[in-house]
Design an enzyme around this catalytic site. Structure first.
Site, PDB file in Angstrom:
ATOM      1  CE1 TYR A   1     109.071 -18.615  96.953  1.00 26.00           C
ATOM      2  CE2 TYR A   1     108.539 -17.403  94.978  1.00 26.00           C
ATOM      3  CZ  TYR A   1     109.456 -17.856  95.889  1.00 26.00           C
ATOM      4  OH  TYR A   1     110.790 -17.534  95.726  1.00 26.00           O
TER       5      TYR A   1
ATOM      6  CG  LEU B   1     113.171  -3.845  96.100  1.00 30.11           C
ATOM      7  CD1 LEU B   1     111.661  -3.632  96.049  1.00 30.11           C
ATOM      8  CD2 LEU B   1     113.903  -2.569  95.686  1.00 30.11           C
TER       9      LEU B   1
ATOM     10  N   GLY C   1     112.497  -4.885 101.296  1.00 25.75           N
ATOM     11  CA  GLY C   1     111.885  -3.560 101.473  1.00 25.75           C
ATOM     12  C   GLY C   1     112.849  -2.558 102.085  1.00 25.75           C
TER      13      GLY C   1
ATOM     14  CE1 TYR D   1     110.050  -1.647 107.579  1.00 21.38           C
ATOM     15  CE2 TYR D   1     111.103  -1.970 105.442  1.00 21.38           C
ATOM     16  CZ  TYR D   1     110.119  -2.294 106.359  1.00 21.38           C
ATOM     17  OH  TYR D   1     109.185  -3.255 106.045  1.00 21.38           O
TER      18      TYR D   1
ATOM     19  NE  ARG E   1     102.381  -4.905 101.557  1.00 23.29           N
ATOM     20  CZ  ARG E   1     102.088  -4.771 102.833  1.00 23.29           C
ATOM     21  NH1 ARG E   1     101.021  -5.371 103.321  1.00 23.29           N
ATOM     22  NH2 ARG E   1     102.844  -4.046 103.611  1.00 23.29           N
TER      23      ARG E   1
ATOM     24  CD  GLU F   1      98.884   2.824  93.940  1.00 20.05           C
ATOM     25  OE1 GLU F   1      98.909   1.726  94.563  1.00 20.05           O
ATOM     26  OE2 GLU F   1      97.954   3.145  93.169  1.00 20.05           O
ATOM     27  CD  GLN F   2     104.719  -1.715  98.037  1.00 19.10           C
ATOM     28  OE1 GLN F   2     104.846  -2.842  97.573  1.00 19.10           O
ATOM     29  NE2 GLN F   2     104.692  -1.493  99.338  1.00 19.10           N
TER      30      GLN F   2
ATOM     31  CB  ALA G   1     104.789   3.257  89.668  1.00 16.81           C
TER      32      ALA G   1
END
Ligand SMILES: NC(=O)c1ccc[n+]([C@@H]2O[C@H](COP(=O)([O-])OP(=O)(O)OC[C@H]3O[C@@H](n4cnc5c(N)ncnc54)[C@H](OP(=O)(O)O)[C@@H]3O)[C@@H](O)[C@H]2O)c1
Length: 293
Positions: free
Chosen positions: A43, A195, A198, A204, A267, A270-271, A273
């Site tokens: 990675y 996920l 995403g 989306y 990222r 906030e994501q 949480a």
């Protein structure tokens, strides 16, 4: 190992976020109670090693290595030969600035190395004190069984964890081929792509053709009739629970036998949480099972 119910995915570090943003996500994860971090020596291509390096620098800066369970992987580059495993484990330890890897995964088995060579090399890393537990990801079912049987027979370190591709829109491969092995050998499971890149966050919409993420194309490949059905069920359950769609997707995985800690990345704080696990009822699970069948 006592791990939190969400394993923090490390492929974002040095890829979709820089060092400073990575530190912010790692800090937020630990503040939320997290202790389990997943990375790999590759990675994130083409910047191989950058994720381990950032995690190592962050642990050194925070002085928190002993509170964490660190998982990394070998073999997606260079394969699962003894030579590759035994040299790369040292490189991972250096980048992570630690003296042991808690969980060391075979990242990808393409079948070009005898199972016995790989199992003995992983056993060597444990006997050398460099690795505490070994694990498998992307090892074909038949070779996984042979590896487990061999290790048990010979008294070698055996794969204790499995990291499969498993989520609400990718069920069949895991449930048909791997779930029986998990049950038979009592493996602990940390599903990746929890996920679906995403897609299962609900960000989306049908008709979208792209997004601001390098993952958008992969995520949007799930936008078909079944994908839309799954999103509708996730939205319903999220509304009832007063939770984020992403949290519901992660928590559905946690309800499956053997699953201990789904892996997802974020990222931003906030994501993050919005992906922490929550309690789901049996009815919630059934609704999601049926929508994703
Ligand atoms: N063993 C293997 O072969 C293998 C393969 C793949 C991954 N993995 C592991 O599994 C981890 C998880 O996979 P992944 O990180 O590729 O994908 P993922 O967890 O399925 O998706 C995570 C991505 O979704 C987006 N996201 C997360 N929370 C969100 C929110 N609340 N709202 C909106 N968007 C949100 C973010 O990307 P954007 O903001 O960019 O959309 C985030 O990076 C990896 O980090 C890695 O450790 C292992």
């Amino acid at each position: 190992m006592d791990v939190y119910g969400l394993c923090l995915g490390g492929n974002v570090f040095g890829w979709t976020i820089d060092r400073e943003q990575s530190f912010a996500v790692l800090d937020a994860y630990v503040e939320a109670g997290g202790n389990f971090i997943d990375t790999a020596d590759t990675y994130m291509r083409p910047n191989q090693g950058i994720s381990e390096t950032i995690i190592g620098e962050w642990m050194a800066a925070r002085g928190n290595r002993d509170q964490l369970v660190i998982a990394t992987k070998v073999g997606s580059d260079g394969g699962l030969s003894a030579e590759n495993i035994l040299s790369r484990v040292d490189a991972s330890l250096r980048r992570l600035q630690t003296d042991r890897i808690d969980l060391y995964y075979a990242h990808k088995d393409v079948g070009d190395v005898p199972v016995e060579e790989t199992v003995r090399a992983f056993d060597q890393t444990v006997r050398d004190g460099k690795v505490l537990h070994v694990a498998a990801s992307n090892v074909p079912p038949e070779r996984l069984v042979r590896s487990l049987e061999l290790a048990e027979r010979e008294g070698l370190a055996r794969y204790e964890w499995l990291q499969p591709h498993y989520n609400l829109v990718e069920r069949e491969g895991y449930e048909r081929d791997y779930a029986p092995i998990v049950e038979r050998f009592g493996l602990q499971v940390a599903p990746y792509y929890a996920l679906a890149s995403g897609f299962l966050t609900g960000k989306y919409q049908p008709g979208d053709t792209g997004g601001d993420s390098p993952r958008a194309e992969r995520a949007l490949s799930y936008m078909d009739e079944r994908g839309e059905r799954v999103l509708a069920a996730l939205n319903d359950v999220a509304a009832v629970r007063g939770a984020a769609v992403a949290a519901v997707a992660v928590s559905w995985l946690l309800a499956k036998p053997g699953v201990v800690s789904p892996i997802a990345s974020a990222r931003t704080p906030e994501q993050l949480a919005q992906i922490l696990p929550i309690e789901l009822s049996d009815d919630d699970i059934t609704r999601l099972d049926e929508a994703s069948a």
